[in-house]
Design a protein around this motif. Sequence first.
Motif, short mmCIF file in Angstrom:
data_model
loop_
_atom_site.label_atom_id
_atom_site.label_comp_id
_atom_site.label_asym_id
_atom_site.label_seq_id
_atom_site.Cartn_x
_atom_site.Cartn_y
_atom_site.Cartn_z
N GLY A 182 -6.44 -45.26 -5.33
CA GLY A 182 -6.47 -44.67 -4.00
C GLY A 182 -7.82 -44.09 -3.61
O GLY A 182 -8.03 -43.77 -2.43
N LYS A 183 -8.72 -43.94 -4.55
CA LYS A 183 -10.07 -43.47 -4.21
C LYS A 183 -10.80 -44.58 -3.47
O LYS A 183 -10.43 -45.76 -3.53
CB LYS A 183 -10.86 -43.10 -5.47
N LYS A 184 -11.85 -44.21 -2.76
CA LYS A 184 -12.65 -45.17 -2.01
C LYS A 184 -14.05 -45.22 -2.59
O LYS A 184 -14.55 -44.21 -3.09
CB LYS A 184 -12.70 -44.74 -0.54
N ILE A 220 -15.47 -35.47 -11.09
CA ILE A 220 -15.59 -36.33 -9.91
C ILE A 220 -14.21 -36.65 -9.34
O ILE A 220 -13.96 -36.52 -8.14
CB ILE A 220 -16.36 -37.62 -10.25
N LEU A 221 -13.30 -37.04 -10.21
CA LEU A 221 -11.97 -37.44 -9.74
C LEU A 221 -11.15 -36.26 -9.20
O LEU A 221 -10.31 -36.45 -8.32
CB LEU A 221 -11.21 -38.15 -10.86
N GLU A 222 -11.40 -35.08 -9.70
CA GLU A 222 -10.69 -33.90 -9.21
C GLU A 222 -11.22 -33.43 -7.86
O GLU A 222 -10.48 -32.84 -7.07
CB GLU A 222 -10.81 -32.74 -10.22
N ASN A 223 -12.50 -33.68 -7.59
CA ASN A 223 -13.14 -33.07 -6.43
C ASN A 223 -13.49 -34.00 -5.27
O ASN A 223 -13.84 -33.51 -4.20
CB ASN A 223 -14.42 -32.36 -6.87
N LYS A 237 -16.69 -36.55 -0.03
CA LYS A 237 -17.53 -37.63 -0.52
C LYS A 237 -18.58 -37.13 -1.51
O LYS A 237 -19.03 -35.99 -1.41
CB LYS A 237 -18.24 -38.31 0.64
N VAL A 238 -18.98 -38.02 -2.42
CA VAL A 238 -20.07 -37.73 -3.34
C VAL A 238 -20.90 -39.00 -3.51
O VAL A 238 -20.36 -40.11 -3.50
CB VAL A 238 -19.55 -37.23 -4.71
N ILE A 239 -22.19 -38.82 -3.63
CA ILE A 239 -23.07 -39.93 -3.96
C ILE A 239 -23.38 -39.84 -5.44
O ILE A 239 -23.85 -38.80 -5.92
CB ILE A 239 -24.38 -39.90 -3.14
N ILE A 240 -23.13 -40.91 -6.16
CA ILE A 240 -23.44 -40.98 -7.59
C ILE A 240 -24.69 -41.83 -7.71
O ILE A 240 -24.67 -43.04 -7.48
CB ILE A 240 -22.25 -41.57 -8.38
N LEU A 241 -25.79 -41.16 -8.02
CA LEU A 241 -27.11 -41.78 -8.05
C LEU A 241 -27.44 -42.26 -9.45
O LEU A 241 -27.39 -41.50 -10.40
CB LEU A 241 -28.16 -40.75 -7.59
N PHE A 250 -19.78 -38.04 -20.36
CA PHE A 250 -19.05 -38.91 -19.44
C PHE A 250 -17.67 -38.36 -19.04
O PHE A 250 -17.38 -38.25 -17.84
CB PHE A 250 -18.88 -40.33 -19.98
N LEU A 251 -16.83 -38.07 -20.00
CA LEU A 251 -15.46 -37.65 -19.65
C LEU A 251 -15.42 -36.38 -18.81
O LEU A 251 -14.71 -36.35 -17.79
CB LEU A 251 -14.59 -37.54 -20.90
N PRO A 252 -16.16 -35.32 -19.17
CA PRO A 252 -16.15 -34.15 -18.28
C PRO A 252 -16.68 -34.48 -16.88
O PRO A 252 -16.15 -33.98 -15.88
CB PRO A 252 -17.06 -33.14 -18.99
N LEU A 253 -17.70 -35.33 -16.83
CA LEU A 253 -18.27 -35.70 -15.53
C LEU A 253 -17.26 -36.47 -14.68
O LEU A 253 -17.01 -36.10 -13.53
CB LEU A 253 -19.54 -36.54 -15.72
#
Length: 162
Positions: free
Chosen positions: A107-109, A62-65, A5-9, A55-58
């Motif tokens: 498939g991500k949540k 996120i999607l990889e990890n 999980k990650v929190i995107i603030l 944006f794109l690298p970020l």
Amino acid sequence: MENKKVIILGSSRKNGNTTKIVDEISKEHGIEVINLSDFNISYYDYESKNIEDDFLPLIKGILENYDTLIFATPVYWYNMSGIMKVFFDRISDLIRIEKETGRKLRGKKIGVISNSHDNEIEESFYIPFKKSADYLGMEYLGHAHFNANILNQTTKIELTFI
């Protein structure tokens, strides 16, 4: 990956109430935090002139990890914060120019943490998050709202959707 999980603030204040809530949740549940204000993310541009911003690298990182993305935002004028809105608008890049990356959203949540000076907010606040999840093939887990006026050291911050 085992549901990392990650929190995107997304807040305009680095040390505001939303950050305090996120820091507590992060500490309690061992969830990493990405603060959007640490990145240079331009508004969505139909001509993709902003392709060199962060944006794109970020989003690729996120999607990889991570499997679960928890969006944390204060309530600004009955809506998500501006920086969070810009982040969501840029997801359009994943539909138009980075389609392979965009497919990784499936498939991500997602979940949402909101914060204002009210005990409750209208369910309509969460519609952009829910509809975006539906459109992108993601699972919407739920949301939690916190009143900034009653937060203190003894406030128990819980997320039922994680």
